[in-house]
Design an enzyme around this catalytic site. Structure first.
Site, short mmCIF file in Angstrom:
data_model
loop_
_atom_site.label_atom_id
_atom_site.label_comp_id
_atom_site.label_asym_id
_atom_site.label_seq_id
_atom_site.Cartn_x
_atom_site.Cartn_y
_atom_site.Cartn_z
N PHE A 78 -21.09 1.12 -6.02
CA PHE A 78 -22.47 0.94 -6.48
C PHE A 78 -23.43 1.92 -5.82
O PHE A 78 -24.52 2.18 -6.34
CB PHE A 78 -22.94 -0.50 -6.27
CG PHE A 78 -22.84 -1.00 -4.85
CD1 PHE A 78 -23.81 -0.66 -3.90
CD2 PHE A 78 -21.79 -1.82 -4.46
CE1 PHE A 78 -23.72 -1.13 -2.59
CE2 PHE A 78 -21.70 -2.30 -3.17
CZ PHE A 78 -22.66 -1.95 -2.23
N TYR A 90 0.84 -1.20 0.00
CA TYR A 90 0.00 0.00 0.00
C TYR A 90 0.88 1.25 0.00
O TYR A 90 1.61 1.53 0.96
CB TYR A 90 -0.93 0.02 1.21
CG TYR A 90 -2.00 -1.06 1.20
CD1 TYR A 90 -2.28 -1.78 0.05
CD2 TYR A 90 -2.74 -1.35 2.34
CE1 TYR A 90 -3.27 -2.76 0.03
CE2 TYR A 90 -3.73 -2.33 2.34
CZ TYR A 90 -3.98 -3.03 1.18
OH TYR A 90 -4.95 -4.01 1.19
N SER A 144 -13.22 -4.26 -0.29
CA SER A 144 -14.00 -3.49 -1.27
C SER A 144 -15.50 -3.71 -1.09
O SER A 144 -16.21 -4.10 -2.03
CB SER A 144 -13.58 -3.85 -2.70
OG SER A 144 -12.30 -3.35 -2.99
N PRO A 145 -16.03 -3.46 0.11
CA PRO A 145 -17.45 -3.73 0.37
C PRO A 145 -18.42 -2.81 -0.36
O PRO A 145 -19.63 -3.05 -0.33
CB PRO A 145 -17.57 -3.55 1.89
CG PRO A 145 -16.46 -2.62 2.24
CD PRO A 145 -15.33 -2.97 1.32
#
Length: 307
Positions: free
Chosen positions: A228, A52, A217-218
């Site tokens: 979304f 990261y 990545s919920p």
């Protein structure tokens, strides 16, 4: 915040983990405020990886939290190793694992990790080497618990044949719109795309073996194609989420995380936001228990068809 046991360990962890992948996008003062906000919310589980920001996210975190012995006792640190972007490969060799952990500890300014995850599968893995690395890390006190990410049951079983430490966590991609590990369970023995078992029934495997699933990545759909929520590509889903959010007087972010937490597998979603308000919304999900009807309504609104 509500807590759960991490796998078979005796480690009590918050049900929402703070992902630090984007910490290098913040200025120093912003990073300090973000980390302090997480602590104020009871979100003291921080998820890192050596890749990261090329390691800078771990350095920024250590400075932002003002790492000290007193601070270290109050937080739970998880990091991951095994991806070699410089070489375009994965590397679970003993040499790389040990060197990676030393680098992680130096950047985080700590003597130990609470959890180390192997970051994605390495098809050239020699599990005997992983076992030797884990033994050395455990005996030296550098790592207390171990896990994996994106591994299927057979890959985990191969490791377990040689590794004596319990695998306490498996970090997997999972969201309302990326829920094949759930949808295939509804379509067993059917002739449709949803019946394709893409992961060896990893959801059931983790439940049977007391391995905590950490959804990453919920809020994403596809592979980092976007979120979304409030996305015109998912009108029915957002309408349903907004409807339920209004009922509970919370944000749509809260409901998206609550949907994952409603599953009896006792998952621990890993957030990715660097926004203090959205992090608070994620944490709020630990107080919400969706009804069975609401969970299924959201699942169907995402385009999933029940057989």
């Amino acid at each position: 915040m509500r807590t759960i046991k991490l796998g078979t360990s005796n480690l009590e962890v918050p049900v929402v983990a703070v992902g630090c992948m984007r910490l290098n996008s913040l200025e120093k003062a912003q990073a300090e405020r973000f980390v302090q906000k997480a602590l104020d919310l009871g979100a003291n589980f921080f998820d890192h990886a050596d890749i990261y920001g090329g390691g800078t996210c771990e350095e920024i975190f250590a400075d932002a939290i003002h790492m000290s012995d007193d601070v270290r006792e109050k937080i739970i640190l998880q990091s991951k190793c095994g991806i070699r972007p410089d070489k375009g490969m994965f590397d679970f060799s003993k040499e790389h694992i040990l060197a990676s952990v030393d680098g992680i500890l130096k950047r985080l300014k700590t003597d130990y990790l609470d959890i180390l995850l192997l970051h994605r599968p390495d098809t050239l893995v020699e599990p005997e080497e992983v076992a030797e690395a884990f033994d050395q890390l455990e005996s030296s006190g550098k790592v207390r618990h171990f896990g994996v990410s994106n591994q299927n049951p057979m890959q985990i079983n191969l490791l377990k044949k040689y590794v004596k430490q319990p695998i306490v966590a498996n970090q997997l991609q999972l969201s309302i719109t990326n829920s094949t590990m759930i949808s295939q369970g509804f379509n067993v023995n059917m002739e449709n795309d949803s019946a394709v078992n893409r992961d060896g029934s990893i959801l059931d495997y983790c439940r049977l073996n007391d391995i905590t699933i950490q959804p990453w990545s919920p809020f994403q759909y596809g592979f980092f194609e976007g979120v979304f929520l409030d996305n015109d590509k998912f009108p029915e889903l957002n309408q349903k989420i907004d409807e339920i959010a209004k009922k509970y007087d919370v944000s749509n972010t809260t409901i998206a995380i609550a949907w994952l937490l409603r599953h009896p597998a006792n998952m621990q979603p890993v957030t990715g936001t660097m926004n203090e308000g959205r992090l608070a919304d994620c944490v709020k999900a630990s107080e919400i228990t969706l009804t069975r009807e609401e969970w299924y309504e959201i699942f169907r609104a995402a385009g999933n068809v029940l057989p």
